[in-house]
Design a protein around this motif. Sequence first.
Motif, short mmCIF file in Angstrom:
data_model
loop_
_atom_site.label_atom_id
_atom_site.label_comp_id
_atom_site.label_asym_id
_atom_site.label_seq_id
_atom_site.Cartn_x
_atom_site.Cartn_y
_atom_site.Cartn_z
N GLY A 15 0.93 -1.24 0.02
CA GLY A 15 0.00 0.05 0.25
C GLY A 15 0.97 1.19 -0.05
N ASN A 37 -4.49 10.08 1.16
CA ASN A 37 -4.37 8.68 1.30
C ASN A 37 -3.48 8.11 0.18
OD1 ASN A 37 -5.90 9.16 3.75
ND2 ASN A 37 -7.72 8.52 2.62
N ARG A 40 -4.18 1.67 -2.42
CA ARG A 40 -4.04 0.17 -2.06
C ARG A 40 -3.10 -0.60 -3.43
NH1 ARG A 40 -6.95 -3.82 -4.29
NH2 ARG A 40 -6.69 -5.10 -2.42
N ASP A 43 -3.57 -6.92 -6.17
CA ASP A 43 -3.97 -8.30 -5.74
C ASP A 43 -2.90 -9.07 -6.77
OD1 ASP A 43 -5.49 -7.11 -3.98
OD2 ASP A 43 -7.50 -7.67 -5.27
N GLY A 69 0.74 0.31 -4.41
CA GLY A 69 0.07 1.44 -4.50
C GLY A 69 1.20 2.88 -4.45
N ASN A 81 -3.99 3.42 -7.17
CA ASN A 81 -4.12 1.84 -6.58
C ASN A 81 -3.14 0.98 -7.62
OD1 ASN A 81 -6.05 2.13 -4.51
ND2 ASN A 81 -7.85 1.58 -5.91
N GLY A 119 -1.81 -4.63 -0.07
CA GLY A 119 -1.73 -3.91 1.15
C GLY A 119 -2.60 -2.55 0.97
N ALA A 120 -3.30 -2.31 2.23
CA ALA A 120 -4.12 -1.08 2.36
C ALA A 120 -3.31 0.38 2.07
CB ALA A 120 -5.10 -1.13 3.41
N GLY A 121 -3.61 1.24 1.52
CA GLY A 121 -2.98 2.31 1.49
C GLY A 121 -2.98 3.09 2.92
N GLY A 142 1.61 2.78 4.28
CA GLY A 142 0.72 1.97 3.71
C GLY A 142 1.23 0.26 4.20
N LYS A 143 0.37 -0.53 4.01
CA LYS A 143 0.57 -1.85 4.62
C LYS A 143 1.54 -2.63 3.67
CE LYS A 143 -1.39 -6.27 5.88
NZ LYS A 143 -2.72 -7.18 6.12
N THR A 145 3.68 -6.14 2.25
CA THR A 145 3.03 -7.41 2.12
C THR A 145 4.22 -8.36 1.81
OG1 THR A 145 3.14 -7.19 -0.39
CG2 THR A 145 0.86 -6.84 0.83
#
Length: 320
Positions: A15, A37, A40, A43, A69, A81, A119-121, A142-143, A145
């Motif tokens: 993210g 923000n 993300r 996938d 992201g 994204n 991962g989420a932003g 950001g998350k 992975t």
Amino acid sequence: MFIDYAKITIKSGNGGDGCVSFRREKFIPKGGPDGGNGGRGGDVVFKATKHENTLLKFRFQKFFIAQNGQNGSSNNKTGRNGTDIIIEVPVGTVIKENQSNVLADLDADQKEFIVSFGGAGGKGNAHFATSTNQTPKLATKGKKTQEQEIILELKLIADVGLVGFPNAGKSSLLQAISNATPQVANYPFTTLTPHLGYVSHNDKEFVVADIPGLIEGASQGKGMGVRFLRHIERTKILIFILDITDNPKEHFEVLIKELKSYGLDLQSKKFAIALNKIDLIDKINKETYKKQFNPHNVYFISALKKTNLKELLDWINKNI
């Protein structure tokens, strides 16, 4: 080249980070927060397609990563994204986290499964503004992975599976009844990979799979081992191809034992016995053989000479 097993590494996108930014405002001396923000991450998506029939490409490419992201920016702009990565695999591909944990079974054309979500932003500082905190300097990352190793196994999807010892005549039969052109020769393990043939008989069409020859101990890894036993699991009907000149009853019992040892539920499948190579025998006492294999359906054929194949195909047509 037919490949039905692969181990690969995947990673979804990270993210994007949130942004800390301020704009000038008349009534807020330090300026209003306008950090956007993060976007993300992309996938990792697996998609079944009928246009693929082998896992060969995964021999050459072992690592797949989706796009990260983008970070957020000023003026409350959210980062873009990340783009998903879509990995096409043959219909019938099973995705495993390890040998005992199945994640997905892509058993239909266009069926999809997200193996790893992006991962989420992170949140920009505009997200944290309140009436009591009008100038937050906080933003979140950001998350991130992690890489993930997965296993791909291909289980052919066929209506009919041809099972037998090496040299029993499975490839010859497939060649005689379908559009397939498998290698045919007089030595053990001619068939090293499963072959599929499309058969049109009367008012039906069906797919027949020639499973490489099994021997005693196959379920424990002998001969071609368990590598191809998995392809029998999905078939609706099994045809046991037995060489009538070489202890057919004994070979049949060995094959049944190996299939049961592998864990195949024979009670859920219809099957028939095709005693092949009758062209090599002058006189055949059919009743004797039928008693040996009672109560199973027995057909006397010559795949080489294409003798009595219609009767066998009629039975398949009726039971498919």
